[in-house]
Design an enzyme around this catalytic site. Sequence first.
Site, short mmCIF file in Angstrom:
data_model
loop_
_atom_site.label_atom_id
_atom_site.label_comp_id
_atom_site.label_asym_id
_atom_site.label_seq_id
_atom_site.Cartn_x
_atom_site.Cartn_y
_atom_site.Cartn_z
CG ASN A 38 19.25 162.38 39.30
OD1 ASN A 38 20.14 162.57 40.12
ND2 ASN A 38 17.97 162.42 39.61
CE LYS B 136 17.12 159.16 40.81
NZ LYS B 136 15.82 158.49 40.91
CG HIS C 292 14.22 164.27 41.34
ND1 HIS C 292 13.71 163.26 42.12
CD2 HIS C 292 14.63 163.69 40.18
CE1 HIS C 292 13.83 162.12 41.46
NE2 HIS C 292 14.39 162.35 40.29
CD GLU D 179 14.47 160.10 43.82
OE1 GLU D 179 15.62 160.59 43.82
OE2 GLU D 179 14.13 159.19 43.05
CD GLU E 90 12.58 162.70 36.35
OE1 GLU E 90 13.43 162.01 35.80
OE2 GLU E 90 12.68 163.08 37.53
N GLY F 91 12.44 154.89 39.28
CA GLY F 91 13.11 153.87 40.08
C GLY F 91 12.31 152.58 40.23
CB SER G 266 11.84 152.97 34.59
OG SER G 266 11.66 152.89 36.00
P1 PGA Z 1 15.18 156.28 37.18
O1 PGA Z 1 15.26 157.77 37.78
O2 PGA Z 1 15.73 156.36 35.78
O3 PGA Z 1 16.03 155.43 38.10
O4 PGA Z 1 13.75 155.88 37.19
C1 PGA Z 1 14.95 158.89 37.00
C2 PGA Z 1 15.03 160.15 37.84
O5 PGA Z 1 14.67 160.08 39.01
O6 PGA Z 1 15.45 161.21 37.36
#
Ligand code: PGA
Length: 254
Positions: free
Chosen positions: A9, A11, A96, A98, A168, A174, A213
């Site tokens: 992803n 982003k 997601h 976010e 997640e 993140g 992460s």
């Molecule tokens: P990250 O993001 O690996 O940077 O924690 C995962 C995601 O948001 O899908």
Amino acid sequence: MKRMLIAGNWKMHKTLKEAEELASDIFNWVETNRPKSDVAVCPPFPFLHTISKIIAGTKIYLGAQNCYHEPEGAFTGEVSPPMLVSVGCKFVIIGHSERRTYFSENDQLINAKIQAALRFNLSPIFCIGETLQERQENRTYEIVERQIKIGLNNISIEQIRNIVIAYEPVWAIGTGVSANTEQIDEAHRFIRKLLINTFGPECNDTLILYGGSLNSKNAKEILSLPDVNGGLIGKASLDSKEFTKIIEYAEQSI
Ligand code: PGA
């Protein structure tokens, strides 16, 4: 055999040139190493068409990071499922955290998006997970159950075959701190059981990805858990060496 999907992803990162370079590096690695795991990249909307040409004919699938729930119309700034299909997408990330947090997406809207994606043969990568506060209040499974029940409302047994779940935990996204293997194992078992109870035994085959992460240091341990069928990877997917190392660990767990 355990099925695995490693999805990046990206982003809101990279320019077109940088995105082309990253896709080409992943393409070259996949062509050389021919993994059994499925691989997907989810670049920002403006790069989808260009990247679909770079990865054409490989086992790398294209995914978008979001879609609207209407097929077309006067919805300025939105992107529909048929548009995504027309530029070569197989997957679309829906729900997601976010999107839930910064763009106020709720379970009902996410359900409408999942239905719309399926109607046009896109496979949703449906994201669920609790916040830190919810975990501290021992509400993790209540939250995950609500997200699944509403998010997958009115989805048929046939349709569930085309859905990928991504667990997640919001507090791990993140932050550089992934959930530990006990937490991931327990959550994935819970999700698998809930899916089987709701839809039936075919959900033994549903792909349940872990995200939060995930990187080349923790991937070996996490991806070897029995109910983990791969990962949805943010930060570590922006570097081809990191990303392909994670694919290597996925291969070892098949
Ligand atoms: P990250 O993001 O690996 O940077 O924690 C995962 C995601 O948001 O899908």
